[in-house]
Design a protein around this motif. Sequence first.
Motif, PDB file in Angstrom:
ATOM      1  N   LEU A  10       0.842  -1.193   0.000  1.00  0.00           N
ATOM      2  CA  LEU A  10       0.000   0.000   0.000  1.00  0.00           C
ATOM      3  C   LEU A  10       0.879   1.246   0.000  1.00  0.00           C
ATOM      4  O   LEU A  10       1.826   1.339   0.789  1.00  0.00           O
ATOM      5  CB  LEU A  10      -0.893  -0.013   1.245  1.00  0.00           C
ATOM      6  N   GLN A  12       0.767   5.732  -0.895  1.00  0.00           N
ATOM      7  CA  GLN A  12      -0.029   6.908  -1.223  1.00  0.00           C
ATOM      8  C   GLN A  12       0.269   7.386  -2.640  1.00  0.00           C
ATOM      9  O   GLN A  12       1.368   7.137  -3.167  1.00  0.00           O
ATOM     10  CB  GLN A  12       0.264   8.030  -0.233  1.00  0.00           C
ATOM     11  N   ALA A  13      -0.684   8.051  -3.211  1.00  0.00           N
ATOM     12  CA  ALA A  13      -0.493   8.609  -4.545  1.00  0.00           C
ATOM     13  C   ALA A  13       0.753   9.499  -4.551  1.00  0.00           C
ATOM     14  O   ALA A  13       0.976  10.271  -3.602  1.00  0.00           O
ATOM     15  CB  ALA A  13      -1.710   9.410  -4.959  1.00  0.00           C
ATOM     16  N   PRO A  87      -3.755   6.348  -8.194  1.00  0.00           N
ATOM     17  CA  PRO A  87      -4.777   5.361  -7.812  1.00  0.00           C
ATOM     18  C   PRO A  87      -5.140   4.407  -8.944  1.00  0.00           C
ATOM     19  O   PRO A  87      -5.438   3.238  -8.697  1.00  0.00           O
ATOM     20  CB  PRO A  87      -5.961   6.245  -7.418  1.00  0.00           C
ATOM     21  N   THR A  90      -3.581   0.907  -9.155  1.00  0.00           N
ATOM     22  CA  THR A  90      -3.992  -0.153  -8.239  1.00  0.00           C
ATOM     23  C   THR A  90      -4.398  -1.397  -9.016  1.00  0.00           C
ATOM     24  O   THR A  90      -5.258  -1.341  -9.900  1.00  0.00           O
ATOM     25  CB  THR A  90      -5.151   0.320  -7.362  1.00  0.00           C
ATOM     26  N   THR A 122      -1.617  -1.355  -4.090  1.00  0.00           N
ATOM     27  CA  THR A 122      -2.754  -0.486  -3.807  1.00  0.00           C
ATOM     28  C   THR A 122      -2.252   0.937  -3.624  1.00  0.00           C
ATOM     29  O   THR A 122      -1.381   1.176  -2.791  1.00  0.00           O
ATOM     30  CB  THR A 122      -3.499  -0.932  -2.547  1.00  0.00           C
ATOM     31  N   VAL A 123      -2.793   1.846  -4.413  1.00  0.00           N
ATOM     32  CA  VAL A 123      -2.391   3.250  -4.342  1.00  0.00           C
ATOM     33  C   VAL A 123      -3.595   4.044  -3.837  1.00  0.00           C
ATOM     34  O   VAL A 123      -4.631   4.091  -4.482  1.00  0.00           O
ATOM     35  CB  VAL A 123      -1.935   3.778  -5.707  1.00  0.00           C
ATOM     36  N   SER A 124      -3.405   4.656  -2.684  1.00  0.00           N
ATOM     37  CA  SER A 124      -4.493   5.438  -2.086  1.00  0.00           C
ATOM     38  C   SER A 124      -4.402   6.899  -2.522  1.00  0.00           C
ATOM     39  O   SER A 124      -3.317   7.431  -2.737  1.00  0.00           O
ATOM     40  CB  SER A 124      -4.435   5.339  -0.569  1.00  0.00           C
ATOM     41  N   SER A 125      -5.562   7.522  -2.607  1.00  0.00           N
ATOM     42  CA  SER A 125      -5.591   8.923  -3.054  1.00  0.00           C
ATOM     43  C   SER A 125      -5.455   9.891  -1.883  1.00  0.00           C
ATOM     44  O   SER A 125      -5.517   9.511  -0.734  1.00  0.00           O
ATOM     45  CB  SER A 125      -6.895   9.193  -3.796  1.00  0.00           C
TER      46      SER A 125
END
Length: 125
Positions: A10, A12-13, A87, A90, A122-125
Motif C-alpha cells: 500500500l 499513497q499517490a 490510484p 492499483t 494499492t495506491v491510495s488517493s
Amino acid sequence: VQLQASGGGLVQAGGSLRLSCAASGRALSTYRMGWFRQAPGKEREFVAAVTWNDGNTHYTDSAQGRFIIYGDNAANTVNLQMNSLKPDDTAVYYCTAATTGLRRDLYSVTGYDYWGRGTLVTVSS
C-alpha cells in the motif's frame, strides 16, 4: 518453472514501489520478462517488458516516464521501479516470462509462457 514476485503493498499517490521477480527452473532460459497487471473487473493488461538479446524495454503509455524495468538475464530476474504512482495503478501485478520471441506479441498475455501468482499494489488517493 516458478516465478516468484514480491514488493507489492500500500502506498499513497505520488509514492514509489519496486516490484521484484525471480524465475527459477531447471535449464530455464528466458528471452523476455515483463509485468502485466489486472485491476478488479478488468482484463489483464501489459505494463512493461525487457527483451534480453537487445536490451530493449517496452512500456504501456501509462507507464512510460514513470516506471522503469530492469533486470539480470543470467539470473532470470526482473524488477519494476514504479514512481509517481496513481490510484489508477492499483492492481494485482503479475511477473511473466517468455522463452522465445518468435511470432510472439510482447503486449499480449499470449506472448508469454510462464506467470507468477501476482502481487497486489494499492495506491491510495
